[in-house]
Motif scaffolding. Structure first.
Motif, short mmCIF file in Angstrom:
data_model
loop_
_atom_site.label_atom_id
_atom_site.label_comp_id
_atom_site.label_asym_id
_atom_site.label_seq_id
_atom_site.Cartn_x
_atom_site.Cartn_y
_atom_site.Cartn_z
N ASN A 148 -80.55 34.78 -48.24
CA ASN A 148 -79.68 34.99 -47.09
C ASN A 148 -78.90 33.75 -46.65
O ASN A 148 -78.87 33.41 -45.47
CB ASN A 148 -80.48 35.56 -45.92
N HIS B 125 -76.03 31.95 -52.11
CA HIS B 125 -75.26 33.17 -51.85
C HIS B 125 -75.98 33.97 -50.76
O HIS B 125 -77.20 33.91 -50.63
CB HIS B 125 -75.15 34.02 -53.12
N ASN B 126 -75.21 34.73 -50.03
CA ASN B 126 -75.76 35.49 -48.91
C ASN B 126 -76.35 36.80 -49.40
O ASN B 126 -75.77 37.87 -49.25
CB ASN B 126 -74.67 35.74 -47.87
N ARG B 127 -77.54 36.69 -50.00
CA ARG B 127 -78.27 37.85 -50.53
C ARG B 127 -79.74 37.68 -50.22
O ARG B 127 -80.25 36.57 -50.24
CB ARG B 127 -78.06 37.95 -52.04
N GLU C 9 -72.27 40.86 -58.57
CA GLU C 9 -72.39 42.11 -57.82
C GLU C 9 -72.91 43.24 -58.69
O GLU C 9 -73.64 44.10 -58.24
CB GLU C 9 -71.04 42.51 -57.23
N THR D 142 -70.56 35.42 -57.09
CA THR D 142 -71.76 36.19 -56.80
C THR D 142 -71.78 37.37 -57.76
O THR D 142 -70.78 38.09 -57.85
CB THR D 142 -71.75 36.71 -55.35
N ILE E 22 -79.21 34.82 -57.79
CA ILE E 22 -78.74 34.22 -56.54
C ILE E 22 -78.53 32.74 -56.80
O ILE E 22 -79.45 32.03 -57.17
CB ILE E 22 -79.77 34.41 -55.42
N GLU F 123 -80.18 41.53 -58.66
CA GLU F 123 -80.75 41.15 -57.36
C GLU F 123 -81.32 39.74 -57.37
O GLU F 123 -81.29 39.05 -56.36
CB GLU F 123 -81.85 42.14 -56.93
#
Length: 191
Positions: A99, A93-95, A188, A186, A180, A177
């Motif tokens: 990233n 996931h884009n976190r 949130e 995702t 991932i 946080e």
């Protein structure tokens, strides 16, 4: 290896899934054996292998092993070596801190070692003598002896999720946080 069935419909991206359930004791899928933790994890994470989705099952007790993050595998002639070949291009996931980078063999090694150290189901990893990174998309498991259920152990949805190696920077995986994954959702927020 068994090929992944072709999807019957195109996925629909976007939207929100609100999931109500009793509170899990933790969001950390390796440190907690509660089915509540594992159920929440199933939306976010993938494993190396998997069992059939309900729509794929031929009958309720179908334990056929399918590819998931590993697209194929093969045993050595003596049954003690199991290379797993990862799907190319699967992204986290884009976190931050991951990233959306590509999943690699280091993530698999990190996850299997973390599972073996933390899980209440760690005995399922005991047949593994060594985890070797062959290249970025290949991990080799060396088994202490041939172990017939190893593929089922790797496919078990209740514990064998693959986590990003950067997760070591978090105290644990018990926060939004740190949740991932590579799965369809995702996380949130969590209330």
């Amino acid at each position: 290896p068994i090929p992944t069935p072709a999807p019957t419909a195109r996925p629909r991206y976007g939207g929100t899934l609100r999931y109500a359930s009793p509170e899990p004791p933790s969001l950390d899928v390796h440190a907690q054996i509660s089915f509540l933790t594992q159920a929440h994890g199933s939306y976010v994470y993938n494993g190396l292998l998997r069992f059939p989705y309900p729509q794929e099952q031929k009958f309720p007790a179908d334990f056929t092993v399918f590819p998931d993050l590993a697209e194929r595998w093969e045993f050595s002639a003596d049954g003690k070596t199991l290379p797993l070949y990862l799907r190319k291009g699967v992204r986290w996931h884009n976190r931050p801190p991951v990233n959306a980078r590509v999943v690699d063999a280091e993530d698999v090694k990190f996850s299997l070692e973390r599972f073996a150290a933390k899980s209440g189901f760690r005995y399922r990893a005991e047949p593994i003598d060594a985890i070797e990174i062959v290249d970025p998309s290949t991990v080799r498991l060396r088994l202490k002896a041939p172990h017939a259920p190893i593929l089922h152990n790797l496919a078990d949805p209740s514990f064998m999720y693959i986590l990003p190696k950067e997760g070591a920077t978090f105290k644990d995986f018990n926060s939004v946080e740190a949740t991932i994954g590579t799965g369809p959702f995702t996380l949130e927020s969590y209330t």
